[in-house]
Write an enzyme that holds these catalytic residues in place. Structure first.
Site, PDB file in Angstrom:
ATOM      1  N   GLN A 127       0.861  -1.192   0.000  1.00 41.89           N
ATOM      2  CA  GLN A 127       0.000   0.000   0.000  1.00 41.89           C
ATOM      3  C   GLN A 127       0.892   1.235   0.000  1.00 41.89           C
ATOM      4  O   GLN A 127       1.681   1.428   0.933  1.00 41.89           O
ATOM      5  CB  GLN A 127      -0.880  -0.027   1.250  1.00 41.89           C
ATOM      6  CG  GLN A 127      -1.738   1.195   1.471  1.00 41.89           C
ATOM      7  CD  GLN A 127      -2.048   1.373   2.950  1.00 41.89           C
ATOM      8  OE1 GLN A 127      -1.159   1.365   3.787  1.00 41.89           O
ATOM      9  NE2 GLN A 127      -3.314   1.516   3.274  1.00 41.89           N
TER      10      GLN A 127
ATOM     11  N   SER B  78       1.623   6.831   2.560  1.00 48.55           N
ATOM     12  CA  SER B  78       2.361   7.843   3.313  1.00 48.55           C
ATOM     13  C   SER B  78       3.491   8.455   2.500  1.00 48.55           C
ATOM     14  O   SER B  78       4.134   7.779   1.690  1.00 48.55           O
ATOM     15  CB  SER B  78       2.933   7.234   4.589  1.00 48.55           C
ATOM     16  OG  SER B  78       1.902   6.871   5.473  1.00 48.55           O
TER      17      SER B  78
ATOM     18  N   SER C 123       5.371  -0.942   3.850  1.00 52.94           N
ATOM     19  CA  SER C 123       5.700  -2.278   4.344  1.00 52.94           C
ATOM     20  C   SER C 123       5.829  -3.270   3.185  1.00 52.94           C
ATOM     21  O   SER C 123       4.972  -3.316   2.299  1.00 52.94           O
ATOM     22  CB  SER C 123       4.620  -2.777   5.306  1.00 52.94           C
ATOM     23  OG  SER C 123       4.448  -1.880   6.377  1.00 52.94           O
TER      24      SER C 123
ATOM     25  N   GLU D 140      -7.692  -1.173   6.840  1.00 48.26           N
ATOM     26  CA  GLU D 140      -6.427  -1.081   7.571  1.00 48.26           C
ATOM     27  C   GLU D 140      -6.681  -0.970   9.068  1.00 48.26           C
ATOM     28  O   GLU D 140      -6.048  -1.654   9.873  1.00 48.26           O
ATOM     29  CB  GLU D 140      -5.625   0.122   7.103  1.00 48.26           C
ATOM     30  CG  GLU D 140      -4.272   0.242   7.816  1.00 48.26           C
ATOM     31  CD  GLU D 140      -3.456   1.433   7.338  1.00 48.26           C
ATOM     32  OE1 GLU D 140      -4.065   2.408   6.868  1.00 48.26           O
ATOM     33  OE2 GLU D 140      -2.230   1.369   7.431  1.00 48.26           O
TER      34      GLU D 140
END
Length: 405
Positions: free
Chosen positions: A128, A131, A163, A246
């Site tokens: 994903q 950020s 991640s 999430e």
């Protein structure tokens, strides 16, 4: 609240227990040595393929996209039984927990047919890409841009804290496609090939010694318009689908994380200048605080499960649990390591002290992932307690007129 399984739930739990006993094999006990990253990936793919073959993947997803069409309680029961083992699961938590539900909710039929089946089998790993260095909790302030060029989009920018980007085949990336619109209205999401020309992944070494997070740079990366998720400018709405999944995924306490029982074991082995640590009032108070927090989290989660079992939607339990879980883990681990003095620095692999060290280091990230403590407290204040909303002075200002920090 009724914490007992219904007859149907009890039957499903018994079936899952029997399947785990027959298939989890070596994972029924803690690993004798930590797995290396490559070994973890190989083991994760093998376990995912085994679960898929048995029909334990996509349990709540629609049958039309390859899921099982069962209830959230079926998923929770499977997760509970799986968490009693030591099977490798983290590699797919983001892809199957957040990315693929977004793909089959907002993607076109061709995209769904191409990507969902392979993800279910664990053949492809997803990440994903949200950020950025100046946009984490305030996701609508992202600066990575996508510009239309014929039937393609050209992406330039940077993401961070991604991640498993270094092990991913594909990702979902939110971009700014209209800087003249207010910041929530000029966003668009795409599927991006993590092996495409112009995608550069740089690992981030964490203070725990592991390297799960990455910086990802996009330089003239081309994505087909057919790989757009949702309408142009609807990226914020699409992102909410991902964020909802999430926060559900990271709301509970991580499996096998130390709790008050671990703190009691550590305290029982420590002698202080005033005598055994377990006989000191301040130590006993901290153990009691940890016990109360652990039990409160457990009961709050059970309240959510009870609602799901009755076909209702849980309330704000996930936000409350996440705020309490992460801080409790960090505070309890810090106290236990302080109590252990020099022993808190050097620990045998697999020991209670080593687990507390990892819990302390990891809980700092947990207070950020899936919504920071501050964001979740805002949600609780505004949506649960009905307090006045936070000031958002730039909400209706065109993004390119907002002064950069």
């Amino acid at each position: 609240m009724d914490f007992n399984d219904t007859p149907q739930e009890a039957e499903f739990r018994a079936t899952v227990k029997a399947w785990m006993a027959a298939n989890a094999g070596e994972y029924l006990h803690p690993p004798k040595e930590p797995w290396g990253l490559e070994d973890f990936v190989v083991r994760s793919k093998a376990w995912q393929a085994k679960k898929h073959a048995a029909g334990y993947v996509g349990i709540t997803w629609p049958k039309a996209v390859g899921g099982q069409g069962l209830s959230p309680m079926h998923q929770i029961i499977f997760n509970q039984e799986e968490s009693r083992t030591y099977v490798p699961t983290g590699l797919y938590s983001i892809g199957l927990g957040m990315c693929i539900p977004t793909v089959f909710t907002h993607g076109n039929p061709d995209v769904i047919a191409r990507y969902v089946p392979k993800a279910l089998k664990g053949e492809e790993v997803w990440c994903q890409l949200f950020s950025e260095p100046v946009a984490g909790s305030d996701l609508a302030s992202i600066r990575t841009k996508a510009v239309k060029d014929g039937d393609e989009w050209v992406i330039n920018g940077q993401k961070v804290w991604t991640s498993f980007a270094h092990k991913s085949d594909f990702g979902i990336v939110v971009t700014r496609t209209n800087p003249e619109a207010p910041k929530h209205k000029g966003l668009t999401m795409f599927i991006v090939d993590m092996k495409a020309p112009g995608v550069e992944v740089r690992g981030i070494r964490q203070m725990s010694g592991s390297s799960d997070f990455n910086e990802v740079f996009f330089t003239d990366v081309r994505v087909k318009d057919s790989h757009r998720l949702g309408e142009v400018g609807d990226g914020w709405k699409v992102s909410l689908t991902t964020l909802m999944h999430e926060r559900l995924a990271v709301g509970g306490k991580p499996r096998h994380a130390p709790g008050y029982a671990t703190l009691m074991k550590v305290a029982a082995e420590v002698e202080t200048e005033r005598g055994p640590a377990m006989e000191q009032a301040d130590v006993r108070r901290r153990i009691a605080d940890s016990y109360i927090a652990d039990e409160g989290i457990k009961l709050t989660q059970m309240r959510a499960l009870s609602a799901l079992s009755k076909g209702q939607m849980p309330g704000p339990e996930q936000s409350i649990s996440k705020v309490v879980v992460a801080k409790t883990m960090q505070d309890m681990a810090a106290f236990a390591l302080d109590l252990s003095e020099g022993a808190g620095f050097a620990a045998e692999p697999g020991s209670d002290i080593e687990k507390l060290q990892q819990s302390y280091l990891w809980s700092a990230g947990l207070r950020i992932a899936g919504g920071t403590d501050e964001i979740l407290r805002n949600i609780i204040a505004e949506r649960v307690l009905g307090l006045p909303g936070d000031l958002r002075g730039d909400k209706d200002t065109p993004f390119n007129e907002i002064k950069a920090l």
